[in-house]
Design an enzyme around this catalytic site. Structure first.
Site, PDB file in Angstrom:
ATOM      1  N   GLU A 278       0.834  -1.206   0.000  1.00  0.00           N
ATOM      2  CA  GLU A 278       0.000   0.000   0.000  1.00  0.00           C
ATOM      3  C   GLU A 278       0.872   1.260   0.000  1.00  0.00           C
ATOM      4  O   GLU A 278       0.546   2.260  -0.653  1.00  0.00           O
ATOM      5  CB  GLU A 278      -0.932   0.005   1.211  1.00  0.00           C
ATOM      6  CG  GLU A 278      -1.926  -1.147   1.235  1.00  0.00           C
ATOM      7  CD  GLU A 278      -2.843  -1.152   0.024  1.00  0.00           C
ATOM      8  OE1 GLU A 278      -3.150  -0.058  -0.495  1.00  0.00           O
ATOM      9  OE2 GLU A 278      -3.244  -2.240  -0.408  1.00  0.00           O
ATOM     10  N   ASP A 359       3.812  -3.920  -5.878  1.00  0.00           N
ATOM     11  CA  ASP A 359       4.410  -5.197  -5.449  1.00  0.00           C
ATOM     12  C   ASP A 359       5.937  -5.115  -5.452  1.00  0.00           C
ATOM     13  O   ASP A 359       6.598  -5.610  -4.526  1.00  0.00           O
ATOM     14  CB  ASP A 359       3.958  -6.329  -6.378  1.00  0.00           C
ATOM     15  CG  ASP A 359       2.587  -6.875  -6.020  1.00  0.00           C
ATOM     16  OD1 ASP A 359       2.056  -6.520  -4.948  1.00  0.00           O
ATOM     17  OD2 ASP A 359       2.041  -7.662  -6.823  1.00  0.00           O
TER      18      ASP A 359
END
Length: 412
Positions: A278, A359
């Site tokens: 996040e 990611d």
């Protein structure tokens, strides 16, 4: 009488419906074809029973989505060619004038749409989600949420609608630009007030009290140079067993929020990896970029509406005898999604690109293996299919398919 725009609208509507039904059929067939065995990349990580539950959940939602599409299209046709909007206009125009007429017209359509959608929402929550063990919502809580949403919609939405209609009528031929400026400011204001004033009306937010996990997260935030106004746990379990984590707010009002269901399922290292993902969105300014894109698209759409608002063929082509400001605004946002449907795969592509980028950031600042472990648990807990149809996924999915996403992480 139908005109060229009527035929364009019907053609676009048929194309949208055909694409959605075809993609739904492909998705169902692909998921069903792989239901009998766990994909090789997940063997030993996810049990066959969980894999089959995800397949059945996906199929149930896909079938229900087709029903929703039929209802959605029926209501749209009823409001346009079926004379629904004309009837609502005929009811309010002799009784109200000016801005009051416009607000009454638009709120009437919103109310009708909400009434039509209510049985679908009830079925989704208390039948589908209940059948697969996700629903924790009570009837009392559902009604309370409904009441709060209605009051908020009126308190926040009505003044905003009045402002938009006033600008449309008073700002001359460039009204659409002034409406756009107001819309941007309104959305930014909502981002500022939502975490502290609106979200607590629906959920309880408690400070994260796990000292070890808090220290680990604060260390991650320090490494990443990220400041937030607090770490909070949300009681998401009172409505659903689905788990998640997210950022909310803007500027200094940013909050990091964990669903309580997420914290009970993941290990501290896995929570850190999910949070690092996040953080990657913020580090790469994905939120800002999406806001800029949203504002750019809204400017383009309002500019188009600025050209249509005085065009008789626009109103006649959608079943109305006459046009006005409120009807033009309402019609545009009713039929706009039909004409912009084919932009869906582009938006999905941009979103998946952002997910891969986040990611990579998580793998660089936390642990790729911990993120993989967390994702596998989340796929299982949320009954997300591991075998989506590639074309369906390409068109709709905001996140990469599980197999591709995990394969990339394992190569880092």
């Amino acid at each position: 009488m139908p005109n060229a725009f009527s035929l364009s609208f019907i053609s676009a509507l048929l194309l949208m419906c055909g694409c959605r039904l075809w993609l739904a059929r492909r998705q169902a067939a692909c998921v069903m074809a792989h239901r009998a065995a766990v994909p090789a990349g997940f063997a030993g990580r996810i049990e066959l029973k969980a894999h089959q539950k995800a397949a059945d959940y996906t199929l149930a939602r896909s079938h229900f989505g087709r029903v929703c599409l039929v209802v959605e299209v029926f209501l749209l046709l009823l409001l346009t060619f079926g004379g629904g909007l004309q009837a609502i206009h005929d009811f309010w125009s002799p009784r109200l004038g000016g801005l009051a007429y416009g607000v009454a017209l638009i709120l009437s359509v919103v109310l009708i749409s909400a009434v039509v959608d209510l049985p679908l929402t009830l079925y989704r929550q208390f039948v589908i989600e209940e059948r697969f063990g996700f629903n924790r919502m009570t009837a009392t809580l559902f009604l309370a949420d409904l009441a709060r949403q209605a009051v908020l919609g009126l308190v926040i939405g009505t003044p905003a609608l009045l402002a938009v209609l006033w600008l449309m009528e008073r700002m001359g031929p460039w009204w659409w630009f002034y409406v756009w400026l107001f819309w941007c400011a309104f959305n930014l204001l909502l981002l500022l007030v939502y975490p502290t004033w609106i979200a607590p009306l629906f959920n309880k937010f408690s400070p994260l009290d796990d000292a070890g996990l808090r220290a680990r997260i604060e260390a991650l935030l320090a490494r990443c140079g990220f400041a937030s106004s607090g770490l909070f746990v949300m009681d998401g379990s009172k409505r659903s067993s689905h788990g998640n984590a997210y950022f909310t707010g803007f500027g200094r009002s940013k909050r990091i929020v964990f669903f309580d269901t997420l914290l009970t399922r993941l290990q501290p290292g896995e929570v850190e990896a999910v949070l690092a993902h996040e953080l990657g969105h913020f580090r790469h300014r994905h939120v800002v970029k999406r806001m800029i894109m949203l504002f750019a698209v809204s400017l383009a759409m309002l500019a188009v509406l600025g050209q249509l608002i005085d065009a008789e063929w626009f109103f006649h082509g959608l079943g109305l005898r006459e046009g006005n400001t409120a009807l033009g605004l309402l019609l545009f946002f009713l039929v706009g999604p039909v004409f912009t449907f084919l932009l869906t795969p582009l938006l999905s592509l941009l979103s998946r690109r952002d997910e891969y980028e986040a990611d990579r950031y998580a793998a660089a600042n936390a642990s790729a293996s911990e993120l993989v472990a967390a994702l596998v648990k989340l796929y299982e807990d949320n009954a997300a299919t591991l075998t989506p149809d590639p074309l369906h996924s390409l068109f709709y999915d905001s996140h990469p398919p599980a197999a591709l996403r995990i394969a990339r992480l394992q190569r880092t």
